[in-house]
Design a protein around this motif. Sequence first.
Motif, PDB file in Angstrom:
ATOM      1  N   CYS A 209      57.686  57.316  48.874  1.00 43.42           N
ATOM      2  CA  CYS A 209      57.274  56.045  49.482  1.00 43.42           C
ATOM      3  C   CYS A 209      55.767  55.925  49.585  1.00 43.42           C
ATOM      4  CB  CYS A 209      57.906  55.895  50.867  1.00 43.42           C
ATOM      5  SG  CYS A 209      59.710  55.903  50.828  1.00 43.42           S
ATOM      6  N   LEU A 210      55.085  57.056  49.824  1.00 42.47           N
ATOM      7  CA  LEU A 210      53.641  57.028  49.976  1.00 42.47           C
ATOM      8  C   LEU A 210      53.004  57.554  48.706  1.00 42.47           C
ATOM      9  CD1 LEU A 210      53.368  58.451  53.601  1.00 42.47           C
ATOM     10  CD2 LEU A 210      53.465  56.063  52.900  1.00 42.47           C
ATOM     11  N   GLY A 211      51.837  57.020  48.377  1.00 42.33           N
ATOM     12  CA  GLY A 211      51.147  57.465  47.195  1.00 42.33           C
ATOM     13  C   GLY A 211      51.693  56.831  45.931  1.00 42.33           C
ATOM     14  N   PRO A 212      50.956  56.927  44.821  1.00 44.19           N
ATOM     15  CA  PRO A 212      51.403  56.327  43.555  1.00 44.19           C
ATOM     16  C   PRO A 212      52.712  56.955  43.072  1.00 44.19           C
ATOM     17  CG  PRO A 212      49.073  56.931  43.484  1.00 44.19           C
ATOM     18  CD  PRO A 212      49.638  57.551  44.720  1.00 44.19           C
ATOM     19  N   ASN A 213      53.686  56.142  42.824  1.00 45.52           N
ATOM     20  CA  ASN A 213      54.967  56.617  42.305  1.00 45.52           C
ATOM     21  C   ASN A 213      55.446  55.636  41.246  1.00 45.52           C
ATOM     22  OD1 ASN A 213      57.686  57.390  41.860  1.00 45.52           O
ATOM     23  ND2 ASN A 213      57.748  58.363  43.865  1.00 45.52           N
ATOM     24  N   PRO A 214      55.108  55.890  39.978  1.00 39.93           N
ATOM     25  CA  PRO A 214      55.483  54.942  38.918  1.00 39.93           C
ATOM     26  C   PRO A 214      56.983  54.807  38.735  1.00 39.93           C
ATOM     27  CG  PRO A 214      54.588  56.977  37.994  1.00 39.93           C
ATOM     28  CD  PRO A 214      54.350  57.041  39.473  1.00 39.93           C
TER      29      PRO A 214
ATOM     30  N   ILE B  25      59.315  54.709  41.168  1.00 46.24           N
ATOM     31  CA  ILE B  25      59.768  53.706  42.134  1.00 46.24           C
ATOM     32  C   ILE B  25      59.189  52.336  41.790  1.00 46.24           C
ATOM     33  CG2 ILE B  25      59.746  53.035  44.562  1.00 46.24           C
ATOM     34  CD1 ILE B  25      61.533  55.389  43.969  1.00 46.24           C
ATOM     35  N   ALA B  26      57.947  52.309  41.291  1.00 45.43           N
ATOM     36  CA  ALA B  26      57.269  51.044  41.002  1.00 45.43           C
ATOM     37  C   ALA B  26      58.036  50.201  39.998  1.00 45.43           C
ATOM     38  CB  ALA B  26      55.856  51.315  40.493  1.00 45.43           C
ATOM     39  N   ARG B  27      58.597  50.826  38.980  1.00 44.20           N
ATOM     40  CA  ARG B  27      59.274  50.046  37.943  1.00 44.20           C
ATOM     41  C   ARG B  27      60.504  49.324  38.496  1.00 44.20           C
ATOM     42  NH1 ARG B  27      61.519  55.015  34.150  1.00 44.20           N
ATOM     43  NH2 ARG B  27      62.968  55.940  35.655  1.00 44.20           N
ATOM     44  N   TYR B  28      61.154  49.917  39.496  1.00 47.28           N
ATOM     45  CA  TYR B  28      62.300  49.243  40.116  1.00 47.28           C
ATOM     46  C   TYR B  28      61.843  48.069  40.977  1.00 47.28           C
ATOM     47  CZ  TYR B  28      65.094  53.209  38.573  1.00 47.28           C
ATOM     48  OH  TYR B  28      65.733  54.152  37.807  1.00 47.28           O
TER      49      TYR B  28
ATOM     50  N   LYS C  22      46.679  56.165  30.681  1.00 48.58           N
ATOM     51  CA  LYS C  22      47.302  57.349  30.091  1.00 48.58           C
ATOM     52  C   LYS C  22      47.469  58.496  31.081  1.00 48.58           C
ATOM     53  CE  LYS C  22      45.632  56.349  25.415  1.00 48.58           C
ATOM     54  NZ  LYS C  22      44.856  56.877  24.247  1.00 48.58           N
ATOM     55  N   LYS C  23      46.619  58.578  32.078  1.00 58.70           N
ATOM     56  CA  LYS C  23      46.649  59.691  33.016  1.00 58.70           C
ATOM     57  C   LYS C  23      46.977  59.208  34.429  1.00 58.70           C
ATOM     58  CE  LYS C  23      45.499  62.665  29.849  1.00 58.70           C
ATOM     59  NZ  LYS C  23      46.456  63.703  29.376  1.00 58.70           N
ATOM     60  N   LEU C  24      47.629  60.106  35.187  1.00 58.55           N
ATOM     61  CA  LEU C  24      48.024  59.756  36.541  1.00 58.55           C
ATOM     62  C   LEU C  24      46.836  59.641  37.484  1.00 58.55           C
ATOM     63  CD1 LEU C  24      51.182  62.027  36.948  1.00 58.55           C
ATOM     64  CD2 LEU C  24      51.129  59.558  36.580  1.00 58.55           C
ATOM     65  N   ASP C  25      45.710  60.299  37.150  1.00 63.47           N
ATOM     66  CA  ASP C  25      44.543  60.209  38.020  1.00 63.47           C
ATOM     67  C   ASP C  25      43.691  58.972  37.724  1.00 63.47           C
ATOM     68  OD1 ASP C  25      43.621  60.961  35.555  1.00 63.47           O
ATOM     69  OD2 ASP C  25      42.533  62.734  36.234  1.00 63.47           O
TER      70      ASP C  25
ATOM     71  N   SER D 237      47.109  53.834  40.211  1.00 66.84           N
ATOM     72  CA  SER D 237      47.257  53.438  41.611  1.00 66.84           C
ATOM     73  C   SER D 237      47.534  51.945  41.735  1.00 66.84           C
ATOM     74  CB  SER D 237      45.988  53.808  42.395  1.00 66.84           C
ATOM     75  OG  SER D 237      46.081  53.389  43.742  1.00 66.84           O
ATOM     76  N   TRP D 238      46.882  51.133  40.912  1.00 67.36           N
ATOM     77  CA  TRP D 238      47.115  49.684  40.947  1.00 67.36           C
ATOM     78  C   TRP D 238      48.530  49.352  40.486  1.00 67.36           C
ATOM     79  CZ3 TRP D 238      46.522  45.128  42.701  1.00 67.36           C
ATOM     80  CH2 TRP D 238      46.816  43.989  41.935  1.00 67.36           C
ATOM     81  N   HIS D 239      49.014  50.069  39.506  1.00 67.15           N
ATOM     82  CA  HIS D 239      50.376  49.829  39.014  1.00 67.15           C
ATOM     83  C   HIS D 239      51.429  50.245  40.044  1.00 67.15           C
ATOM     84  CE1 HIS D 239      53.869  49.877  36.308  1.00 67.15           C
ATOM     85  NE2 HIS D 239      54.130  51.085  36.770  1.00 67.15           N
ATOM     86  N   SER D 240      51.196  51.346  40.732  1.00 69.96           N
ATOM     87  CA  SER D 240      52.224  51.942  41.581  1.00 69.96           C
ATOM     88  C   SER D 240      52.039  51.689  43.068  1.00 69.96           C
ATOM     89  CB  SER D 240      52.269  53.460  41.340  1.00 69.96           C
ATOM     90  OG  SER D 240      52.415  53.760  39.967  1.00 69.96           O
ATOM     91  N   GLU D 241      50.908  51.115  43.461  1.00 68.03           N
ATOM     92  CA  GLU D 241      50.657  50.867  44.889  1.00 68.03           C
ATOM     93  C   GLU D 241      50.231  49.410  45.079  1.00 68.03           C
ATOM     94  OE1 GLU D 241      49.245  54.881  46.992  1.00 68.03           O
ATOM     95  OE2 GLU D 241      47.788  54.124  45.554  1.00 68.03           O
ATOM     96  N   TRP D 242      49.508  49.159  46.161  1.00 65.36           N
ATOM     97  CA  TRP D 242      48.962  47.831  46.469  1.00 65.36           C
ATOM     98  C   TRP D 242      50.055  46.765  46.517  1.00 65.36           C
ATOM     99  CZ3 TRP D 242      43.749  47.271  47.577  1.00 65.36           C
ATOM    100  CH2 TRP D 242      42.937  48.355  47.265  1.00 65.36           C
ATOM    101  N   TRP D 243      51.219  47.086  47.059  1.00 61.25           N
ATOM    102  CA  TRP D 243      52.336  46.152  47.042  1.00 61.25           C
ATOM    103  C   TRP D 243      52.105  44.897  47.867  1.00 61.25           C
ATOM    104  CZ3 TRP D 243      55.000  46.611  43.041  1.00 61.25           C
ATOM    105  CH2 TRP D 243      55.278  47.855  42.484  1.00 61.25           C
TER     106      TRP D 243
END
Length: 386
Positions: A30-35, A37-40, A107-110, A115-121
């Motif tokens: 739930c916390l931090g970038p999680n691609p 979960i993000a795709r769902y 290309k990289k998780l860092d 972070s923009w893709h997986s967070e900032w909801w």
Amino acid sequence: MTNEAMEDPGISSRERDTRFMENSCCTHFCLGPNPFIARYVYAILFLLASLLAWAIRDYGRSAISAFRRLKACHGARYCLGAEGVLRISFGCFLFFFVMFLSTAGTKKLDDRRNSWHSEWWPAKIIMWMGFMVVPFFIPTAFIQLYGKIAYLGAGAFLLIQLVSVISFITWLNDYCRSKKNVKTCRIQVLVLSIAAYVASILGIVLMYVWYAPKPTYRLNILFITLTLVLLQFMTFVAVLSKVKEGFLSPGLMGLYVVFLCWSAIRSEPQTEIWNQKAQAAASADWLTIMSFVISVLAMVMATFSTGIDSKCFQFKKTEAESEDDVPYGYGFFHLVFAMGGMYFAMLFIGWNAHKTMQKWTIDVGWASTWVRIVNEWLATLVYGKY
């Protein structure tokens, strides 16, 4: 946190709480970038946009007519509903196209774009809501132009989906026939191949019975017979001595083209459907609603599965993946969803912006039928090139 850490008296309560948070499911998922979960979450937003477009088409005609600029809608009497679908589609397209532009090449998780893709909801949900509203203040002429462009976008979406399906079938066939798995997968391949062929032949027989019970139903007979010919053609090509693909790949591909043929015939207008069972089922409200819900969910699932399958479109070999690589192509994922926004618009308006669609219907009309048939023929052609 392990039981040893909980029972260790040398650890302070604050440090114990910190370790607990680091190892909790909430922190990992739930916390931090999680691609993953993000795709769902993006799929849910896409589903909400689709349902909003349907609601406006079937029940929002009076609300849309309140906008004076929409009264200039040309065409059929109920074209305001179709125009509402196009406006929601345009908003969905804009949202995912902005996400595509802002995440392409990650290309990289860092990378910050991860972070923009997986967070900032909260920010992205507000942006999504804004894109759902803004198109209703855009002049009708521009929306009509977008509707014409959406035909191309929806066609591109179908082509990408087609390549993705064929790529998966080819990969599965190669995996089962590899030296490492050929012995262990022999029985599974045999059972799956037989099941695919039996299901394909059974589907063709049922289509003859349900949709072409008389010789006068020439168009449906042509569609079904051609599908049978394509099935036999793919089998013949696959078992040639130079190819040696076996029966699994053509069997699964045959099942897919049978499904496309069935979808095409089911898309024929109800006034033109020659199947008495189909006409009787059309009067059953619960069956119509169930068919609609299944079609919408299938459309969302197809968009989701295609979006995460960016590897089948890589034309050159890439370096070995590492742990810090992104799990799927973010840019490709959002681009597929952007074109999927155009695709669901075509489904809800029957590929015709000036056609009246009945409530709780999706992808119905002669234009939809021919799109499916051409997609079936194209599937066979693309499969032959693989």
